[in-house]
Write a protein that holds these residues in place. Structure first.
Motif, PDB file in Angstrom:
ATOM      1  N   PHE A 242       0.878  -1.212   0.109  1.00 24.53           N
ATOM      2  CA  PHE A 242      -0.069  -0.093  -0.143  1.00 24.53           C
ATOM      3  C   PHE A 242       0.853   1.087  -0.058  1.00 24.53           C
ATOM      4  CE2 PHE A 242      -3.293  -2.732   1.724  1.00 24.53           C
ATOM      5  CZ  PHE A 242      -4.124  -2.724   0.688  1.00 24.53           C
ATOM      6  N   ASP A 243       2.057   1.465   0.603  1.00 23.02           N
ATOM      7  CA  ASP A 243       2.877   2.353   0.481  1.00 23.02           C
ATOM      8  C   ASP A 243       3.429   2.640  -0.825  1.00 23.02           C
ATOM      9  OD1 ASP A 243       2.654   2.689   3.154  1.00 23.02           O
ATOM     10  OD2 ASP A 243       4.591   1.937   3.869  1.00 23.02           O
ATOM     11  N   ALA A 244       3.647   1.543  -1.648  1.00 25.95           N
ATOM     12  CA  ALA A 244       4.117   1.705  -3.061  1.00 25.95           C
ATOM     13  C   ALA A 244       3.240   2.435  -3.701  1.00 25.95           C
ATOM     14  CB  ALA A 244       4.737   0.251  -3.278  1.00 25.95           C
ATOM     15  N   ILE A 245       1.858   1.685  -3.722  1.00 27.99           N
ATOM     16  CA  ILE A 245       0.769   2.257  -4.349  1.00 27.99           C
ATOM     17  C   ILE A 245       0.562   3.807  -4.166  1.00 27.99           C
ATOM     18  CG2 ILE A 245      -2.019   2.165  -4.443  1.00 27.99           C
ATOM     19  CD1 ILE A 245      -1.764  -0.696  -4.087  1.00 27.99           C
ATOM     20  N   THR A 249       0.541   6.802  -6.922  1.00 34.69           N
ATOM     21  CA  THR A 249      -0.769   7.398  -7.151  1.00 34.69           C
ATOM     22  C   THR A 249      -0.457   8.863  -6.956  1.00 34.69           C
ATOM     23  OG1 THR A 249      -2.027   5.625  -6.224  1.00 34.69           O
ATOM     24  CG2 THR A 249      -2.929   7.767  -6.415  1.00 34.69           C
ATOM     25  N   ALA A 250       0.509   9.173  -6.059  1.00 37.75           N
ATOM     26  CA  ALA A 250       0.749  10.465  -5.958  1.00 37.75           C
ATOM     27  C   ALA A 250       1.812  10.993  -7.175  1.00 37.75           C
ATOM     28  CB  ALA A 250       1.700  10.815  -4.375  1.00 37.75           C
ATOM     29  N   GLY A 251       2.284   9.997  -7.784  1.00 40.68           N
ATOM     30  CA  GLY A 251       3.061  10.700  -8.976  1.00 40.68           C
ATOM     31  C   GLY A 251       4.486  10.924  -8.734  1.00 40.68           C
ATOM     32  N   ARG A 300      -4.272  -5.190  -8.792  1.00 44.14           N
ATOM     33  CA  ARG A 300      -4.790  -3.938  -9.347  1.00 44.14           C
ATOM     34  C   ARG A 300      -6.079  -3.577  -8.563  1.00 44.14           C
ATOM     35  NH1 ARG A 300      -2.464  -5.645 -14.107  1.00 44.14           N
ATOM     36  NH2 ARG A 300      -4.673  -6.472 -15.139  1.00 44.14           N
ATOM     37  N   ILE A 301      -6.725  -4.399  -8.366  1.00 46.52           N
ATOM     38  CA  ILE A 301      -7.992  -4.051  -7.670  1.00 46.52           C
ATOM     39  C   ILE A 301      -8.097  -3.684  -6.416  1.00 46.52           C
ATOM     40  CG2 ILE A 301      -9.661  -5.536  -9.318  1.00 46.52           C
ATOM     41  CD1 ILE A 301     -10.375  -7.555  -7.095  1.00 46.52           C
ATOM     42  N   TRP A 302      -6.967  -3.969  -5.718  1.00 48.24           N
ATOM     43  CA  TRP A 302      -6.640  -3.549  -4.405  1.00 48.24           C
ATOM     44  C   TRP A 302      -6.066  -2.200  -4.145  1.00 48.24           C
ATOM     45  CZ3 TRP A 302      -8.548  -5.803  -0.207  1.00 48.24           C
ATOM     46  CH2 TRP A 302      -9.095  -7.199  -0.183  1.00 48.24           C
ATOM     47  N   GLU A 303      -5.750  -1.664  -5.452  1.00 43.16           N
ATOM     48  CA  GLU A 303      -5.050  -0.500  -5.381  1.00 43.16           C
ATOM     49  C   GLU A 303      -6.089   0.667  -5.002  1.00 43.16           C
ATOM     50  OE1 GLU A 303      -3.547   0.485  -9.209  1.00 43.16           O
ATOM     51  OE2 GLU A 303      -1.903  -1.037  -8.990  1.00 43.16           O
TER      52      GLU A 303
END
Length: 303
Positions: A242-245, A249-251, A300-303
């Motif tokens: 989740f930290d990597a996601i 997500t923040a670019g 992907r669906i957990w992102e």
């Protein structure tokens, strides 16, 4: 009623919008981690797109197929990932029950497939059915051989529903009154693995006489199927995911050393070893697969 919280309609370019994640109604949040629905009906797939890659996980699951079927791809050597040329094994029944998995798994759908997998917290399934997750660890079995008769009737009722929302409502209407009877006095409202492992350890201390380390470990393994050390390892790996996601997500560029430190790993090499053990891939290879390969849709669906 279950809530659709994630859909792979937000896919990277070139990947099909076929996966969904549903979360259970609040009364079942400590029982059901989530429900994954996957349909490739109506989509054109290359042969390699018919592969489904799943990480190791401390959860139990119950699966249905409404259209098509899946086969398990068996790695040709221990420690390797299965591919298109790997041996195939049919699923063991119409409805399939799986215990906690300590290794990543791979399946293949030869034809268009519409399937649903409900993911239970293992201690909740134990409370509901009396089935010890320890006896199901790394197993995939015909649900009709183990589940109580009322559960089998529920499986049949879910199979007959008209759409996914109705299927989940049928499932939850079955589970909710049973869970209210057997749920722990203070169930954990959220189900991040790290919090759940800590909660299990606390319950083990308070649940019965005998508080030696060996007795506590036995209780936790009976409820969850895995020792506390492994559950904590899943918690760190989930946090890193989740930290990597969040960084992506923040670019921001994902810096694996920072991810490792933030999730509690001793160093980046430790993160790589654990990620490879749980997913079959090093972090960067997994990141590439999630963004570019259909087979990694479940991530992907957990992102």
């Amino acid at each position: 009623m279950a809530t659709l919280v994630s859909s792979s309609a937000r896919q990277p370019d070139g990947l099909i919008p076929s996966g969904q994640l549903w979360l259970a109604r609040p009364a079942l949040s400590a029982c059901v981690r989530g429900t994954i629905v996957r349909s490739t009906v109506g989509h054109v797939l290359r042969n390699e797109d018919r592969i489904n890659r799943f990480p190791a996980a401390p959860l139990c699951s119950l699966s249905w197929w409404f259209t098509g079927r899946s086969e398990t791809l068996v790695p040709e050597r221990p420690g390797t990932m299965a591919g298109l040329n790997s041996p195939r094994e049919p699923m063991p029944g119409r409805w399939v029950l799986a215990g906690p998995q300590t290794r990543p798994t791979t399946s293949y759908c030869a034809e268009p497939t519409h399937a649903m997998m409900v993911m239970f917290m293992p201690d909740a399934l134990y409370q509901l059915t009396g089935l010890e997750p320890q006896a199901l660890t790394d197993r995939v079995v015909d649900a009709q051989t183990l589940l109580p008769s009322d559960w089998i009737a529920m499986c049949a009722a879910v199979q007959c529903q008209a759409d996914d929302a109705a299927r989940l409502e049928c499932l939850e209407d079955f589970l909710e009154p049973r869970w209210q009877i057997c749920r722990p006095a203070q169930p954990l409202p959220t189900q991040r693995y790290v919090d759940w492992a800590a909660h299990l350890a606390q319950r083990a201390v308070l649940s019965a006489p005998g508080r030696s380390l060996r007795q506590l470990e036995r209780r936790i393994k009976r409820w969850a199927g895995l020792p506390l050390r492994e559950l904590r390892g899943f918690g760190k790996a989930e946090q890193a995911f989740f930290d990597a996601i969040a960084a992506d997500t923040a670019g921001k560029s994902v810096k694996w050393a920072d991810v490792a430190n933030g999730a509690g790993f001793s160093d980046q090499s430790h993160l790589c070893r654990v990620t490879r053990r749980i997913t079959g891939y090093a972090p960067q290879a997994l990141y590439h697969g999630i963004h570019r390969e259909e087979a990694f849709w479940v991530y992907r669906i957990w992102e």
